[in-house]
Design an enzyme around this catalytic site. Structure first.
Site, PDB file in Angstrom:
ATOM      1  N   LYS A  33       0.837  -1.196   0.000  1.00 53.70           N
ATOM      2  CA  LYS A  33       0.000   0.000   0.000  1.00 53.70           C
ATOM      3  C   LYS A  33       0.875   1.251   0.000  1.00 53.70           C
ATOM      4  O   LYS A  33       0.667   2.176  -0.794  1.00 53.70           O
ATOM      5  CB  LYS A  33      -0.894  -0.020   1.244  1.00 53.70           C
ATOM      6  CG  LYS A  33      -2.064   0.940   1.175  1.00 53.70           C
ATOM      7  CD  LYS A  33      -2.858   0.953   2.492  1.00 53.70           C
ATOM      8  CE  LYS A  33      -3.700  -0.299   2.663  1.00 53.70           C
ATOM      9  NZ  LYS A  33      -4.341  -0.368   3.998  1.00 53.70           N
ATOM     10  N   ARG A 103      -2.816   3.442   8.768  1.00 53.88           N
ATOM     11  CA  ARG A 103      -3.208   2.268   7.974  1.00 53.88           C
ATOM     12  C   ARG A 103      -2.091   1.237   7.926  1.00 53.88           C
ATOM     13  O   ARG A 103      -0.942   1.577   7.706  1.00 53.88           O
ATOM     14  CB  ARG A 103      -3.533   2.712   6.538  1.00 53.88           C
ATOM     15  CG  ARG A 103      -4.316   3.992   6.477  1.00 53.88           C
ATOM     16  CD  ARG A 103      -4.290   4.637   5.102  1.00 53.88           C
ATOM     17  NE  ARG A 103      -4.938   3.843   4.084  1.00 53.88           N
ATOM     18  CZ  ARG A 103      -4.954   4.169   2.783  1.00 53.88           C
ATOM     19  NH1 ARG A 103      -4.331   5.272   2.370  1.00 53.88           N
ATOM     20  NH2 ARG A 103      -5.557   3.404   1.913  1.00 53.88           N
ATOM     21  N   GLY A 112      -6.497 -10.116   8.247  1.00 58.17           N
ATOM     22  CA  GLY A 112      -6.055 -10.509   9.583  1.00 58.17           C
ATOM     23  C   GLY A 112      -5.182  -9.445  10.200  1.00 58.17           C
ATOM     24  O   GLY A 112      -4.957  -9.410  11.395  1.00 58.17           O
ATOM     25  N   MET A 114      -4.220  -5.375  11.113  1.00 53.38           N
ATOM     26  CA  MET A 114      -5.055  -4.363  11.739  1.00 53.38           C
ATOM     27  C   MET A 114      -5.791  -3.509  10.706  1.00 53.38           C
ATOM     28  O   MET A 114      -5.258  -3.175   9.657  1.00 53.38           O
ATOM     29  CB  MET A 114      -4.205  -3.458  12.600  1.00 53.38           C
ATOM     30  CG  MET A 114      -5.051  -2.760  13.634  1.00 53.38           C
ATOM     31  SD  MET A 114      -4.231  -1.350  14.297  1.00 53.38           S
ATOM     32  CE  MET A 114      -4.423  -0.190  12.984  1.00 53.38           C
ATOM     33  N   ARG A 347      -3.800  -0.960  -6.509  1.00 54.45           N
ATOM     34  CA  ARG A 347      -3.088  -2.252  -6.571  1.00 54.45           C
ATOM     35  C   ARG A 347      -3.635  -2.997  -7.777  1.00 54.45           C
ATOM     36  O   ARG A 347      -4.700  -2.637  -8.316  1.00 54.45           O
ATOM     37  CB  ARG A 347      -3.307  -3.063  -5.301  1.00 54.45           C
ATOM     38  CG  ARG A 347      -4.773  -3.367  -5.071  1.00 54.45           C
ATOM     39  CD  ARG A 347      -5.029  -3.989  -3.730  1.00 54.45           C
ATOM     40  NE  ARG A 347      -6.392  -3.660  -3.319  1.00 54.45           N
ATOM     41  CZ  ARG A 347      -6.922  -3.951  -2.162  1.00 54.45           C
ATOM     42  NH1 ARG A 347      -6.223  -4.561  -1.253  1.00 54.45           N
ATOM     43  NH2 ARG A 347      -8.164  -3.631  -1.878  1.00 54.45           N
ATOM     44  N   HIS A 470     -17.524  -8.449   0.005  1.00 53.49           N
ATOM     45  CA  HIS A 470     -16.800  -9.649   0.425  1.00 53.49           C
ATOM     46  C   HIS A 470     -17.212 -10.854  -0.415  1.00 53.49           C
ATOM     47  O   HIS A 470     -16.376 -11.599  -0.919  1.00 53.49           O
ATOM     48  CB  HIS A 470     -17.076  -9.905   1.914  1.00 53.49           C
ATOM     49  CG  HIS A 470     -16.430 -11.133   2.461  1.00 53.49           C
ATOM     50  ND1 HIS A 470     -17.088 -12.334   2.582  1.00 53.49           N
ATOM     51  CD2 HIS A 470     -15.158 -11.354   2.888  1.00 53.49           C
ATOM     52  CE1 HIS A 470     -16.261 -13.234   3.083  1.00 53.49           C
ATOM     53  NE2 HIS A 470     -15.082 -12.670   3.279  1.00 53.49           N
ATOM     54  N   ARG A 633      -1.028 -47.575 -30.384  1.00 56.51           N
ATOM     55  CA  ARG A 633      -0.304 -48.500 -29.516  1.00 56.51           C
ATOM     56  C   ARG A 633      -0.890 -49.894 -29.649  1.00 56.51           C
ATOM     57  O   ARG A 633      -2.117 -50.077 -29.545  1.00 56.51           O
ATOM     58  CB  ARG A 633      -0.405 -48.051 -28.056  1.00 56.51           C
ATOM     59  CG  ARG A 633       0.359 -48.996 -27.130  1.00 56.51           C
ATOM     60  CD  ARG A 633       0.313 -48.551 -25.699  1.00 56.51           C
ATOM     61  NE  ARG A 633      -1.023 -48.696 -25.136  1.00 56.51           N
ATOM     62  CZ  ARG A 633      -1.338 -48.330 -23.897  1.00 56.51           C
ATOM     63  NH1 ARG A 633      -0.427 -47.783 -23.125  1.00 56.51           N
ATOM     64  NH2 ARG A 633      -2.557 -48.498 -23.440  1.00 56.51           N
ATOM     65  N   SER A 797       8.021 -42.748 -26.804  1.00 56.11           N
ATOM     66  CA  SER A 797       6.978 -41.991 -26.128  1.00 56.11           C
ATOM     67  C   SER A 797       7.012 -42.406 -24.664  1.00 56.11           C
ATOM     68  O   SER A 797       6.892 -43.591 -24.338  1.00 56.11           O
ATOM     69  CB  SER A 797       5.621 -42.302 -26.757  1.00 56.11           C
ATOM     70  OG  SER A 797       4.616 -41.579 -26.086  1.00 56.11           O
ATOM     71  N   ASN A 801       3.089 -42.828 -16.522  1.00 59.29           N
ATOM     72  CA  ASN A 801       2.338 -43.465 -15.457  1.00 59.29           C
ATOM     73  C   ASN A 801       3.029 -44.762 -15.034  1.00 59.29           C
ATOM     74  O   ASN A 801       3.397 -44.946 -13.879  1.00 59.29           O
ATOM     75  CB  ASN A 801       0.909 -43.735 -15.940  1.00 59.29           C
ATOM     76  CG  ASN A 801       0.002 -44.130 -14.791  1.00 59.29           C
ATOM     77  OD1 ASN A 801       0.149 -43.644 -13.677  1.00 59.29           O
ATOM     78  ND2 ASN A 801      -0.913 -45.048 -15.068  1.00 59.29           N
ATOM     79  N   CYS A 865       3.129 -39.537 -23.388  1.00 57.07           N
ATOM     80  CA  CYS A 865       1.703 -39.786 -23.559  1.00 57.07           C
ATOM     81  C   CYS A 865       1.022 -40.123 -22.238  1.00 57.07           C
ATOM     82  O   CYS A 865      -0.138 -40.483 -22.199  1.00 57.07           O
ATOM     83  CB  CYS A 865       1.456 -40.872 -24.591  1.00 57.07           C
ATOM     84  SG  CYS A 865       2.139 -42.456 -24.115  1.00 57.07           S
ATOM     85  N   TYR A 885       7.056 -33.361 -28.383  1.00 58.21           N
ATOM     86  CA  TYR A 885       5.634 -33.079 -28.140  1.00 58.21           C
ATOM     87  C   TYR A 885       5.174 -33.665 -26.814  1.00 58.21           C
ATOM     88  O   TYR A 885       5.823 -34.548 -26.247  1.00 58.21           O
ATOM     89  CB  TYR A 885       4.765 -33.625 -29.275  1.00 58.21           C
ATOM     90  CG  TYR A 885       4.749 -35.131 -29.364  1.00 58.21           C
ATOM     91  CD1 TYR A 885       3.836 -35.891 -28.620  1.00 58.21           C
ATOM     92  CD2 TYR A 885       5.645 -35.812 -30.181  1.00 58.21           C
ATOM     93  CE1 TYR A 885       3.831 -37.272 -28.679  1.00 58.21           C
ATOM     94  CE2 TYR A 885       5.652 -37.202 -30.257  1.00 58.21           C
ATOM     95  CZ  TYR A 885       4.745 -37.923 -29.500  1.00 58.21           C
ATOM     96  OH  TYR A 885       4.739 -39.289 -29.549  1.00 58.21           O
TER      97      TYR A 885
HETATM   98  P1  ADP Z   1      -7.828  -1.564   3.683  1.00 58.36           P
HETATM   99  O1  ADP Z   1      -6.461  -2.087   3.529  1.00 58.36           O
HETATM  100  O2  ADP Z   1      -8.687  -2.355   4.597  1.00 58.36           O
HETATM  101  O3  ADP Z   1      -8.460  -1.244   2.366  1.00 58.36           O
HETATM  102  P2  ADP Z   1      -7.175   1.230   3.929  1.00 58.36           P
HETATM  103  O4  ADP Z   1      -5.990   1.609   4.704  1.00 58.36           O
HETATM  104  O5  ADP Z   1      -7.045   1.233   2.467  1.00 58.36           O
HETATM  105  O6  ADP Z   1      -7.680  -0.166   4.479  1.00 58.36           O
HETATM  106  O7  ADP Z   1      -8.341   2.195   4.354  1.00 58.36           O
HETATM  107  C1  ADP Z   1      -9.662   1.898   4.091  1.00 58.36           C
HETATM  108  C2  ADP Z   1     -10.400   3.113   3.634  1.00 58.36           C
HETATM  109  O8  ADP Z   1     -10.274   4.157   4.555  1.00 58.36           O
HETATM  110  C3  ADP Z   1      -9.883   3.715   2.346  1.00 58.36           C
HETATM  111  O9  ADP Z   1     -10.376   3.079   1.236  1.00 58.36           O
HETATM  112  C4  ADP Z   1     -10.432   5.110   2.443  1.00 58.36           C
HETATM  113  O10 ADP Z   1     -11.767   5.139   2.028  1.00 58.36           O
HETATM  114  C5  ADP Z   1     -10.341   5.381   3.907  1.00 58.36           C
HETATM  115  N1  ADP Z   1      -9.145   6.171   4.164  1.00 58.36           N
HETATM  116  C6  ADP Z   1      -7.908   5.756   4.474  1.00 58.36           C
HETATM  117  N2  ADP Z   1      -7.072   6.803   4.601  1.00 58.36           N
HETATM  118  C7  ADP Z   1      -7.795   7.902   4.356  1.00 58.36           C
HETATM  119  C8  ADP Z   1      -7.498   9.294   4.305  1.00 58.36           C
HETATM  120  N3  ADP Z   1      -6.270   9.737   4.553  1.00 58.36           N
HETATM  121  N4  ADP Z   1      -8.504  10.129   4.014  1.00 58.36           N
HETATM  122  C9  ADP Z   1      -9.735   9.680   3.783  1.00 58.36           C
HETATM  123  N5  ADP Z   1     -10.078   8.386   3.802  1.00 58.36           N
HETATM  124  C10 ADP Z   1      -9.121   7.509   4.084  1.00 58.36           C
HETATM  125 MG    MG Z   2      -7.776  -0.115   1.138  1.00 59.79          MG
HETATM  126 MG    MG Z   3       1.846 -48.285 -19.876  1.00 59.94          MG
END
Ligand code: ADP
Ligand code: MG
Ligand code: MG
Length: 924
Positions: A33, A103, A112, A114, A347, A470, A633, A797, A801, A865, A885
């Site tokens: 990120k 972030r 998983g 934060m 990304r 999701h 064969r 060939s 197997n 084969c 081949y």
């Molecule tokens: P995740 O990895 O879960 O996507 P992010 O760090 O991308 O988490 O943050 C999630 C959302 O929070 C972003 O898509 C955006 O909408 C909001 N966000 C993060 N940073 C900012 C910021 N500096 N200003 C406004 N919104 C933000």
């Molecule tokens: Mg994000």
């Molecule tokens: Mg055989």
């Protein structure tokens, strides 16, 4: 000098110098990120100012026993100053406060870890300052309550339900339906409530000092690297535990400042079909995760064009710039603050197989990437997708006409799925896995806790959520057909049923989900095999054909299979198993007669009776494969396979004898006696043919040498067919293959005999046929003596197997249903050698055979084969061995074409040596 732990977005050049220039290194230090935020800033995309605390800082923090490394905090202060300067605001300033987001972001995107905390820096004083500036108390209190909520949940682990419950009470008390209808004083009250919740759960006041907030949030990100969920995910995904996460600190921009503000997520091309069209969702007057949380129904990105045409235009420009720079489809997060667009993340976007192929092809056509890159971007599994079923178009029409179309939603993951409705993940798993029922999992929306049910289901259906929900993401990732956001769908958990209008479907009843069109049908619809007509698919495969050097042939016993193989691009038949033809009802009695005959004349009679059948079979195959080689064969399995099995014979015989004892009428006794005698005769023959290890017994070339009349008949059939079909104007190229050779003399004797017969046929017919004689290499001895064997073979060939069975000394059937799984689970074997070639053993024998064979005969043709011929890793091994081949099942031909091209391109790019590519033998 202390180490640099903090880099501003505009210090990317310095980062590159530090890591030695590679983008991978940058991502390693800054996380995915952070690296992309800095890169966007560098190429002129509007990104709010910010900085990144490196993964090295995280690792140091953890190794110090959760203490901030020396110098970090002062560096952070410096970086913060520069943001303050460029934004004209000050962190903690009561009059004009700067707010920040905190972030997490590891090198690989990783659930998983934060979650993000927004609006860091708010407290009673800064709130007042912001209200004075914005003249919008509602907006500011909304920010504040979000901070307490996110901080409480993410940093202090207070369950989010507590906050949500307080919110819903407030809505009730205010008599409104959605948060949007709450006024400033409500938000102010909510803020007070949230602080109480905070105090109740943490026994502390909500920290009001902005720097304390920032430090606690930063440390929480570091610590989340070692959270249970994060560790479990890394274990499952095979990600190293020592790479750490970065922390991104970014100046806040506000999507909730009114109707000219918004927040959203988008893909620069369709993640479903790959069409070059921006796809996304947004919400006006909202912040952060509101879009993906499914709280309010989102708007389609196309509406932005009418709502905020200028921003929309700018968005298109940014999207194009990002694609041009990253040379791939991007998944972006953005916020619009009072008509100004800010990009907050980019990304490479997730996509379906269909979209992956289309995007790669389009991008090559647009000149963004080369054709080689396009081919390298497509995985064999993505090609495989096209060979899976979809709903039949006619069936769809009929269903629509007869009112079976239940509802429409968003087509987020293509393909056809049919199954019974299951309303929760556990039930979906139980029905799908234990009871082997096809299941469609139906939910309002899905959460990470639902994944086990989704995996066990054939398809997924939700009533809420957008393209980036999701459910949509998970379905796409696992290739499950899915339709989401079916707003008319009412799910009734008490009655365990679905309702659309007045149609009711109970849990356990069938529905059909068309993830390609986004439609849901009542009942069980028929699916059909796909036709490989997708324009992009055909293009990428034709490019693959330009790059590969391996031929791709198919294993087919019948003309229909051969025809399909040709349509899929096969350039020859690498294996036609003649014994399959013996098993057909009209022929089996003749085969049995041949086996049962006591006298040679009788046996030969039976064999000759089979000749016309075989001639017909081969003629059909030759016609379909006009102009291409067909490897036939000669008989391979032990003869007892054509007779009834021993145990059932004994049982039948016992039955007959009992009947005989009870028979009263003379004529019955007579027929029964006859039957008993006949059964006994067969039983004796079966017993005389019985072997302890039939797979290592009288079969293959051994059988050919034992019963030369049989293989001679087969060769006669091949050449008579070749002459007949050739006269029709077909270009015939038969290749006779002798199985299971282990000693050169076996082959020598058999070939001389058979080639003599072939010559005789051609003389009789007055024709010359272009033919080859060769052998399978499926016994280690043959591989090791390939120089001698090559004297009598025009081609080899590899029957991988049997070669795997004989190399490991294990029988496939026994191994796969027994110890092999244990071996793989315990890490004693790295993989199933029957699925992917064991390079160090079987592969080494192949290498020796190839080298020795070509030493004797440089023009010796080499192929494979076994089923391995359609498996990508094995195809790569075959390419590196210089085989001519691979031959595989017709359905694997397109996959093999791509895999062969990728192997060739990889080989060219890296000049891999055979030794360096060996697998490690140490147990896990
Ligand atoms: P995740 O990895 O879960 O996507 P992010 O760090 O991308 O988490 O943050 C999630 C959302 O929070 C972003 O898509 C955006 O909408 C909001 N966000 C993060 N940073 C900012 C910021 N500096 N200003 C406004 N919104 C933000
Ligand atoms: Mg994000
Ligand atoms: Mg055989």
């Amino acid at each position: 000098m202390t180490k640099k732990w903090v880099y501003r977005f505009d210090e990317l050049d310095e980062v590159e110098a530090y890591v030695g220039g590679s983008w991978d290194g940058v991502k390693g230090l800054l996380g995915g990120k952070g690296a992309n935020l800095a890169e966007m800033a560098r190429i002129g995309v509007p990104v709010p100012p910010g900085f990144i605390i490196t993964t090295e800082a995280c690792n140091k923090y953890l190794s110090l026993g959760e203490r901030l490394p020396k110098g970090l905090w002062s560096q952070l202060g410096e970086a913060l100053k520069s943001i303050e300067k460029s934004s004209g605001k000050k962190f903690g300033d009561p009059h004009n406060p700067l707010l920040l987001s905190c972030r997490s972001g590891a090198r690989f995107s990783m659930p998983g870890m934060m979650d993000t905390v927004l609006n860091v820096g708010l407290n009673e004083e800064t709130v007042e300052g912001m209200i004075a500036l914005s003249r919008d108390a509602r907006f500011v209190y909304d920010l504040y309550r979000r901070l307490i909520q996110m901080f409480g949940n993410v940093v202090m682990h207070i369950p989010d339900e507590k906050f949500e419950a307080a919110l819903s009470n407030t809505r009730k008390a205010a008599g409104v339906k959605t948060d949007a209808d709450l006024a400033a004083e409500h938000w102010m009250a909510v803020t007070g409530e949230f602080k109480k919740i905070f105090r109740f759960h943490t026994h502390h006041e909500f920290p009001t000092e902005p720097y304390a907030q920032l430090q606690m949030a930063t440390e929480a990100v570091f610590m989340s690297w070692n959270s249970k969920r994060a560790i479990a995910y890394r274990n499952a995904a095979g990600i190293a535990h020592d790479i750490g996460t970065a922390v991104n600190i970014v100046a806040m921009v506000y999507g909730n400042m009114g109707d000219d503000s918004a927040t959203g997520v988008a893909l620069t091309r369709s993640g479903t079909t790959g069409e070059k069209k921006i796809e996304g969702d947004y919400l006006t007057n909202a912040q952060g995760e509101d879009v993906v949380a499914g709280i309010r129904q989102t708007k389609d990105i196309s509406e932005l064009q009418t709502e905020m045409p200028k921003v929309h235009g700018e968005f298109l420009k940014v999207a194009a710039l990002l694609e041009k720079h990253y040379r791939d489809m991007q998944d972006v997060e953005f916020t619009i603050e009072k008509g100004k667009l800010w990009m907050l993340q980019t990304r490479d976007g997730k996509r379906t197989s269909q979209a992956a192929v289309r995007i790669a092809v389009d991008m090559a056509d647009e000149g963004l990437i080369s054709r080689e890159e396009a081919v390298m971007r497509i995985s064999p599994e993505q090609i495989d997708f096209f060979l899976h079923p979809q709903f039949d178009n006619d069936a769809l029409k009929v269903a629509k006409a007869s009112g079976k179309l239940l509802a429409k939603g968003l087509n987020v993951s293509p393909g056809a799925a049919v199954g019974v409705v299951a309303l929760d993940a556990d039930l979906a798993e139980r029905w799908g896995k234990q009871e082997n029922k096809p299941v469609i999992m139906v939910r309002p929306e899905t959460k990470p806790d639902d994944v086990h049910g989704m995996l066990a289901a054939q398809g997924i259906l939700t009533s809420r959520g957008g393209r980036t929900s999701h459910a949509a993401l998970v379905a796409r990732q696992f290739g499950k057909p899915a339709v989401v956001g079916v707003t008319e769908l009412e799910i009734d958990f008490t009655r365990r049923q679905l309702k659309v209008g007045d149609v009711i479907i109970r849990e356990g009843e069938y529905i059909s989900v068309d993830g390609t069109a986004g439609e849901v049908y009542v009942g069980e619809m028929t699916t059909k095999d796909p036709d490989m007509k997708d324009v992009s698919l055909l293009k990428i495969l034709s490019w693959a054909d330009d790059f590969r050097t391996l031929g791709v042939w198919a294993n087919s016993d019948y003309p229909v299979d051969a025809k399909r193989a040709r349509e899929y691009g096969a350039e020859g038949i690498g294996l036609c198993r003649t014994e399959h033809m013996f098993m057909e009802t009209e022929r089996l009695p003749l085969v049995q007669k041949m086996i049962m005959a006591d006298m040679e004349v009788h046996r030969n009679e039976a064999i000759q009776a089979l000749l016309p059948f075989q001639r017909e079979d081969f003629s059909g195959l030759f016609r379909v494969m006009d102009g291409l080689p067909v490897v036939i064969r000669l008989i391979d399995p032990p003869l007892h396979e054509f007779l009834p099995d021993h145990i059932s014979l004994i049982r039948d015989l016992a039955d007959l004898k009992i009947q005989l004892q009870h028979a009263l009428r003379l004529e019955d006794i007579d027929t029964l006696l006859q039957q008993v005698r006949e059964k006994e005769r067969i039983l004796h023959r079966v017993e005389s043919l019985r072997e302890e290890n039939p797979m290592l017994g009288m079969r293959g070339v051994r059988l050919g040498n034992h019963l030369p009349e049989l293989t001679k008949m087969q060769v006669r059939a091949i050449f008579e067919a070749a002459c007949i079909v050739s006269r029709e104007g077909v270009d015939v190229r038969p290749e006779v293959m002798i199985p299971l050779t282990s000693h050169v003399n076996e082959l020598k004797v058999q070939r001389e005999l058979l080639e003599f017969e072939a010559q005789r046929v051609m003389e009789e017919q007055g024709m010359e046929i272009n033919y080859k004689f060769g052998t399978m290499i499926e016994i280690p001895r043959a591989a090791l003596t390939a120089d001698q064997i090559a004297e009598y073979a025009d081609f080899f060939s590899f029957g991988t197997n049997d070669l795997t069975q004989t190399t490991f000394g294990i029988s496939r059937d026994d191994a796969e249903s027994g110890f092999l799984i244990e071996y793989i689970m315990q890490g004693i074997l790295p993989a199933n050698p029957f699925e992917t070639i064991d390079k160090n053993g079987v592969g080494e024998l192949m290498r020796i055979a190839a080298q020795k064979g070509r030493q004797t005969k440089p023009e010796l043709k080499l192929g494979i084969c076994g089923e391995h011929g359609g498996e990508p890793r094995s195809i790569e091994i075959c390419h590196n061995l210089g085989l001519n081949y691979v031959s595989c099942s017709p359905f694997r031909v397109p996959v093999a074409r791509l895999a062969a091209a990728r192997a060739a391109l990889k080989f060219k790019m890296q000049t891999i040596t055979w030794e360096a590519d060996k697998e490690t033998e140490t147990a896990r």
